[in-house]
Design a protein around this motif. Structure first.
Motif, mmCIF file in Angstrom:
data_model
loop_
_atom_site.group_PDB
_atom_site.id
_atom_site.type_symbol
_atom_site.label_atom_id
_atom_site.label_comp_id
_atom_site.label_asym_id
_atom_site.label_seq_id
_atom_site.Cartn_x
_atom_site.Cartn_y
_atom_site.Cartn_z
ATOM 1 N N THR A 1 8.334 102.344 45.911
ATOM 2 C CA THR A 1 8.388 101.116 45.110
ATOM 3 C C THR A 1 7.575 101.300 43.832
ATOM 4 O O THR A 1 6.485 101.864 43.864
ATOM 5 C CB THR A 1 7.802 99.935 45.933
ATOM 6 O OG1 THR A 1 8.643 99.735 47.082
ATOM 7 C CG2 THR A 1 7.731 98.653 45.131
ATOM 8 N N LYS A 2 8.144 100.840 42.724
ATOM 9 C CA LYS A 2 7.392 100.857 41.462
ATOM 10 C C LYS A 2 7.503 99.497 40.781
ATOM 11 O O LYS A 2 8.607 99.002 40.522
ATOM 12 C CB LYS A 2 7.952 101.945 40.533
ATOM 13 C CG LYS A 2 7.242 102.029 39.200
ATOM 14 C CD LYS A 2 5.865 102.652 39.319
ATOM 15 C CE LYS A 2 5.113 102.658 38.000
ATOM 16 N NZ LYS A 2 3.819 103.341 38.118
ATOM 17 N N VAL A 3 6.370 98.916 40.516
ATOM 18 C CA VAL A 3 6.314 97.646 39.788
ATOM 19 C C VAL A 3 5.559 97.897 38.493
ATOM 20 O O VAL A 3 4.461 98.455 38.517
ATOM 21 C CB VAL A 3 5.571 96.561 40.625
ATOM 22 C CG1 VAL A 3 5.513 95.246 39.869
ATOM 23 C CG2 VAL A 3 6.232 96.383 41.982
ATOM 24 N N THR B 1 6.222 90.961 35.316
ATOM 25 C CA THR B 1 6.275 91.991 36.331
ATOM 26 C C THR B 1 7.704 92.498 36.371
ATOM 27 O O THR B 1 8.643 91.706 36.399
ATOM 28 C CB THR B 1 5.962 91.382 37.717
ATOM 29 O OG1 THR B 1 5.025 90.357 37.539
ATOM 30 C CG2 THR B 1 5.433 92.386 38.663
ATOM 31 N N ASN C 1 10.178 94.765 38.598
ATOM 32 C CA ASN C 1 10.404 95.507 39.840
ATOM 33 C C ASN C 1 11.397 96.622 39.554
ATOM 34 O O ASN C 1 12.596 96.469 39.736
ATOM 35 C CB ASN C 1 10.923 94.582 40.935
ATOM 36 C CG ASN C 1 9.892 93.532 41.311
ATOM 37 O OD1 ASN C 1 8.766 93.867 41.684
ATOM 38 N ND2 ASN C 1 10.240 92.273 41.157
ATOM 39 N N THR D 1 12.569 99.343 44.239
ATOM 40 C CA THR D 1 12.142 98.589 45.421
ATOM 41 C C THR D 1 12.586 99.268 46.710
ATOM 42 O O THR D 1 13.785 99.521 46.894
ATOM 43 C CB THR D 1 12.724 97.149 45.373
ATOM 44 O OG1 THR D 1 12.402 96.578 44.102
ATOM 45 C CG2 THR D 1 12.167 96.278 46.483
ATOM 46 N N THR E 1 3.826 102.335 43.071
ATOM 47 C CA THR E 1 3.005 101.179 43.413
ATOM 48 C C THR E 1 2.814 101.144 44.925
ATOM 49 O O THR E 1 1.777 100.738 45.429
ATOM 50 C CB THR E 1 3.713 99.880 42.950
ATOM 51 O OG1 THR E 1 4.089 100.047 41.588
ATOM 52 C CG2 THR E 1 2.814 98.668 43.083
ATOM 53 N N GLY F 1 17.072 98.331 40.747
ATOM 54 C CA GLY F 1 15.917 98.875 41.461
ATOM 55 C C GLY F 1 16.147 99.207 42.924
ATOM 56 O O GLY F 1 15.233 99.607 43.629
ATOM 57 N N ARG F 2 17.385 99.025 43.387
ATOM 58 C CA ARG F 2 17.669 99.339 44.797
ATOM 59 C C ARG F 2 18.768 100.371 44.909
ATOM 60 O O ARG F 2 19.779 100.285 44.213
ATOM 61 C CB ARG F 2 18.075 98.088 45.555
ATOM 62 C CG ARG F 2 16.902 97.122 45.760
ATOM 63 C CD ARG F 2 17.311 95.901 46.583
ATOM 64 N NE ARG F 2 16.209 94.954 46.635
ATOM 65 C CZ ARG F 2 15.295 94.922 47.597
ATOM 66 N NH1 ARG F 2 15.342 95.778 48.592
ATOM 67 N NH2 ARG F 2 14.309 94.034 47.558
#
Ligand SMILES: Nc1ncnc2c1ncn2[C@@H]1O[C@H](COP(=O)(O)OP(=O)(O)O)[C@@H](O)[C@H]1O
Ligand SMILES: [Mg+2]
Length: 221
Positions: A10-12, A19, A21, A24, A60, A217-218
């Motif tokens: 995960t990277k935020v 924020t 995302n 994820t 993250t 992000g997925r």
């Protein structure tokens, strides 16, 4: 044999109050010697994933195992060694050093690793990538396709286990893109390296053994 595995990666990004995302809960596994293409819309997290797989950024949350080692738990020095010796990178904009000849650009990673480059091996690699007669030219004297073949030689010289490429033919016209891609894939195969390549081009992705799709992000497939 497994080369890479991620768990809930995960990277935020924090941008002021915002924020993002970017990635994820990514769970993937990549075998040694695979050619994997990453596809997805602009801003979907492709480059973020590539950077995390290559230890070029810190997650993250979550883990990356590289060759069985939990990458982000390693001492900084060992991680730097992996980055130098076991991971090669190819960028869309080549990132050659303008004041160095093609030859000098290619041997840079070996010098940074405090090793002595083997001239015969550099020349053999250049021959395979059809730039042997360009080794003493400077980047400004090379075509886009030639520049990228120099960058590919540089990425391959250390015989890394992993090559990461972010749209490596994105700046080339169709004809030289095709030629560079063929030479790239062939050279990676001969080196026995694993190739992970971001691309927008379905025809390129078709040449990969497998396509990872990413959206918002997925990883979706
Ligand atoms: N350094 C950064 N700081 C803040 N946001 C970032 C940063 N890098 C990427 N992002 C954001 O993270 C998301 C994913 O970006 P990226 O991985 O570059 O996508 P892609 O490569 O698929 O175009 C985007 O919304 C992007 O704006
Ligand atoms: Mg990107």
């Amino acid at each position: 044999m497994e080369l890479l595995r991620t768990k809930n990666l995960t990277k935020v990004y924090q941008q002021g109050k915002h924020t993002v995302n970017a990635l994820t809960d990514c769970n993937i596994r990549i075998e040694q010697g695979e050619f994997v293409a990453i596809m997805g819309p602009s801003g979907s997290g492709k480059s973020t994933l590539l950077h995390l797989l290559g230890a070029l950024d810190k997650p993250t949350d979550g883990n990356v195992w590289f060759d069985g080692k939990d990458m982000y738990s390693l001492p900084a020095e060992e991680l730097a060694r992996i980055r130098r010796q076991e991971i090669g990178q190819v960028f869309q904009d080549f990132q050659l050093i303008p004041i160095m000849s093609a030859y000098e650009n290619i041997i840079t990673p070996v010098l940074l690793d405090k090793q002595k480059p083997e001239k015969e091996y550099v020349e053999a690699l250049a021959e395979r990538l059809q730039i042997k007669d360009r080794l003493h030219h400077f980047p400004a004297e090379l075509s886009g396709g030639q520049k990228q073949r120099v960058a590919i030689a540089r990425a391959l010289l250390m015989q890394p286990k992993l090559i990461l490429a972010d749209e490596p033919t994105g700046n080339l016209d169709k004809e030289s893109a095709e030629e560079v891609l063929n030479l790239f894939i062939q050279a990676v195969k001969e080196a026995g390296s694993t190739l992970i390549m971001i691309t927008h081009d379905a025809a390129i992705a078709e040449r990969a053994g497998r396509v990872l799709r990413i959206d918002n992000g997925r990883v979706t497939g």
